[in-house]
Every structure is written in structure tokens, then in C-alpha cells.
Motif scaffolding. Structure first.
Motif, mmCIF file in Angstrom:
data_model
loop_
_atom_site.group_PDB
_atom_site.id
_atom_site.type_symbol
_atom_site.label_atom_id
_atom_site.label_comp_id
_atom_site.label_asym_id
_atom_site.label_seq_id
_atom_site.Cartn_x
_atom_site.Cartn_y
_atom_site.Cartn_z
ATOM 1 N N LEU A 42 0.825 -1.214 0.000
ATOM 2 C CA LEU A 42 0.000 0.000 0.000
ATOM 3 C C LEU A 42 0.857 1.261 0.000
ATOM 4 O O LEU A 42 0.518 2.252 -0.652
ATOM 5 C CB LEU A 42 -0.949 -0.004 1.191
ATOM 6 C CG LEU A 42 -1.970 -1.130 1.208
ATOM 7 C CD1 LEU A 42 -2.787 -1.094 2.482
ATOM 8 C CD2 LEU A 42 -2.851 -1.094 -0.020
ATOM 9 N N ALA A 46 0.795 4.099 -2.877
ATOM 10 C CA ALA A 46 0.624 5.534 -2.605
ATOM 11 C C ALA A 46 1.776 6.343 -3.186
ATOM 12 O O ALA A 46 1.559 7.409 -3.787
ATOM 13 C CB ALA A 46 0.514 5.766 -1.098
ATOM 14 N N GLU A 68 -6.548 9.712 -2.216
ATOM 15 C CA GLU A 68 -7.082 9.288 -0.921
ATOM 16 C C GLU A 68 -8.291 8.371 -1.099
ATOM 17 O O GLU A 68 -8.399 7.347 -0.421
ATOM 18 C CB GLU A 68 -7.458 10.504 -0.079
ATOM 19 C CG GLU A 68 -6.265 11.301 0.393
ATOM 20 C CD GLU A 68 -6.626 12.647 1.012
ATOM 21 O OE1 GLU A 68 -7.839 12.904 1.244
ATOM 22 O OE2 GLU A 68 -5.700 13.442 1.254
ATOM 23 N N ARG A 70 -9.016 6.467 -3.687
ATOM 24 C CA ARG A 70 -8.584 5.171 -4.235
ATOM 25 C C ARG A 70 -8.003 4.298 -3.129
ATOM 26 O O ARG A 70 -8.302 3.116 -3.053
ATOM 27 C CB ARG A 70 -7.545 5.368 -5.331
ATOM 28 C CG ARG A 70 -8.102 5.917 -6.616
ATOM 29 C CD ARG A 70 -9.040 4.947 -7.249
ATOM 30 N NE ARG A 70 -8.566 4.482 -8.502
ATOM 31 C CZ ARG A 70 -9.336 4.328 -9.561
ATOM 32 N NH1 ARG A 70 -10.613 4.606 -9.521
ATOM 33 N NH2 ARG A 70 -8.864 3.872 -10.670
ATOM 34 N N LEU A 71 -7.166 4.889 -2.297
ATOM 35 C CA LEU A 71 -6.561 4.118 -1.211
ATOM 36 C C LEU A 71 -7.610 3.660 -0.204
ATOM 37 O O LEU A 71 -7.587 2.514 0.238
ATOM 38 C CB LEU A 71 -5.476 4.936 -0.519
ATOM 39 C CG LEU A 71 -4.166 5.006 -1.283
ATOM 40 C CD1 LEU A 71 -3.291 6.124 -0.745
ATOM 41 C CD2 LEU A 71 -3.436 3.675 -1.218
ATOM 42 N N ALA A 75 -7.842 -0.163 -0.966
ATOM 43 C CA ALA A 75 -6.899 -0.733 -0.012
ATOM 44 C C ALA A 75 -7.570 -1.037 1.325
ATOM 45 O O ALA A 75 -6.964 -1.612 2.202
ATOM 46 C CB ALA A 75 -5.738 0.226 0.206
ATOM 47 N N ALA A 82 -5.578 6.883 4.794
ATOM 48 C CA ALA A 82 -5.380 7.230 3.388
ATOM 49 C C ALA A 82 -4.825 8.641 3.264
ATOM 50 O O ALA A 82 -3.895 8.883 2.481
ATOM 51 C CB ALA A 82 -6.694 7.101 2.618
#
Length: 173
Positions: A42, A46, A68, A70-71, A75, A82
Motif C-alpha cells: 500500500l 501511494a 485518498e 482510491r486508497l 486498499a 489514506a
């Protein structure tokens, strides 16, 4: 190339730690309660998002928001995590050079599945599309895709999905 062949044959000692970058370790540190390998994946995700967002030497609020989101969504990290990941990633991309960029991409390549690599590529295009994908951003995405050993057809298919955003910034001027 030979190391990939040796790994595929089970002849290489690929302990993972040899490919771990300090930058990824620092960014991964904000992910408490996440297994170490997942946190590294992750963090590299990023960083690479930040690398493309910063390719034009600026990261807009819109680009940060997409990173942010997307994470947080893909994730499965909290919005706060994020936000912290993106903050550290953007800071790191602005202060490191090409060698570190390559090492982080290489680390992601070793950790990620094909689906995760394609998801990263999709996210890279989505972040860049916020203000129109510039040539420098498109080039950076291609470099990352190359390190990730993605097929040219995969990159072309995703680029086609974002074709309206490619060079849109220049067209508006």
C-alpha cells in the motif's frame, strides 16, 4: 531479467528485505494493524500515485482527493490512514530522485499480483486525468508500467479509457 528467471525456477533467494526501500518502510509505518507485506504494498501504491501526480511539479487538491479515495476504497484503509499515506507519499516523491522512484516501482512489482498492478495503472490514469493527462504524466505512467512488467496492450487499453483526458490541459489553453 535473469533474476526473474531464477525466481520463477525457484533458484533465487528472494528474501524481500533486499528489495525493501526506506521510503516504503517510512510510509508503511502509518498503517498500524496491517500486516507488514500488505503495508509495504500500500505504501508503494501511494508513492507511485504521488509520483505521477507530482510529475508536473504540482499536486492539486483534486489529485490528492482521488489518491485518498482510491486508497480508502481499494486498499480498505480508513480515510485518516489514506490521508496520511498520501501526505507522506507526496512529500517523498518531491524529495527523492529517479533511482528511488525506480526502486519503489520495483518493490511494488515484486509484491503485487497482476490484478493489483492493473489497479495501480488504472489509479495512475485516474489521478492524472483530474486536470488533463499531460505528456509528462503519460510518460511517467509508461515508465511505471514498464517496471511493473505490464504488457503494452494493457497500458494501451487503459490509456484508451482515458483518451479524452490525454493532453486535455494543453487543448484548454
Amino acid at each position: 531479467m535473469l533474476s526473474a528467471l531464477f525466481r520463477s525456477l525457484g533458484l533465487a533467494s528472494d528474501d524481500g528485505a533486499a528489495h525493501e526501500t526506506e521510503t516504503v518502510a517510512e510510509i508503511a509505518g502509518v498503517l498500524t494493524g496491517v500486516p507488514a507485506e500488505r503495508a509495504r504494498l500500500l505504501a508503494a501504491f501511494a508513492y507511485l500515485l504521488g509520483r505521477v501526480a507530482f510529475a508536473d511539479h504540482e499536486v492539486s487538491d483534486e489529485e490528492r482527493a482521488v489518491m485518498e479515495a482510491r486508497l480508502a476504497a481499494e486498499a480498505e484503509v480508513s480515510a485518516e490512514q489514506a490521508q496520511r499515506l498520501v501526505g507522506l507519499a507526496v512529500q517523498a516523491t518531491g524529495s527523492h530522485g529517479a533511482a528511488e522512484d525506480y526502486q519503489v516501482a520495483r518493490e511494488f512489482e515484486l509484491l503485487a499480483s497482476r490484478e493489483e498492478k492493473l489497479e495501480l495503472l488504472r489509479a495512475l490514469f485516474a489521478v492524472s486525468a483530474q486536470h488533463g493527462i499531460t505528456t509528462v504524466e503519460d510518460t511517467e505512467i509508461s515508465r511505471i508500467a514498464s517496471v511493473l512488467r505490464l504488457e503494452r496492450s494493457d497500458v494501451t487499453a487503459l490509456r484508451h479509457q482515458f483518451r479524452d483526458a490525454i493532453n486535455a490541459r494543453q487543448a484548454r489553453r
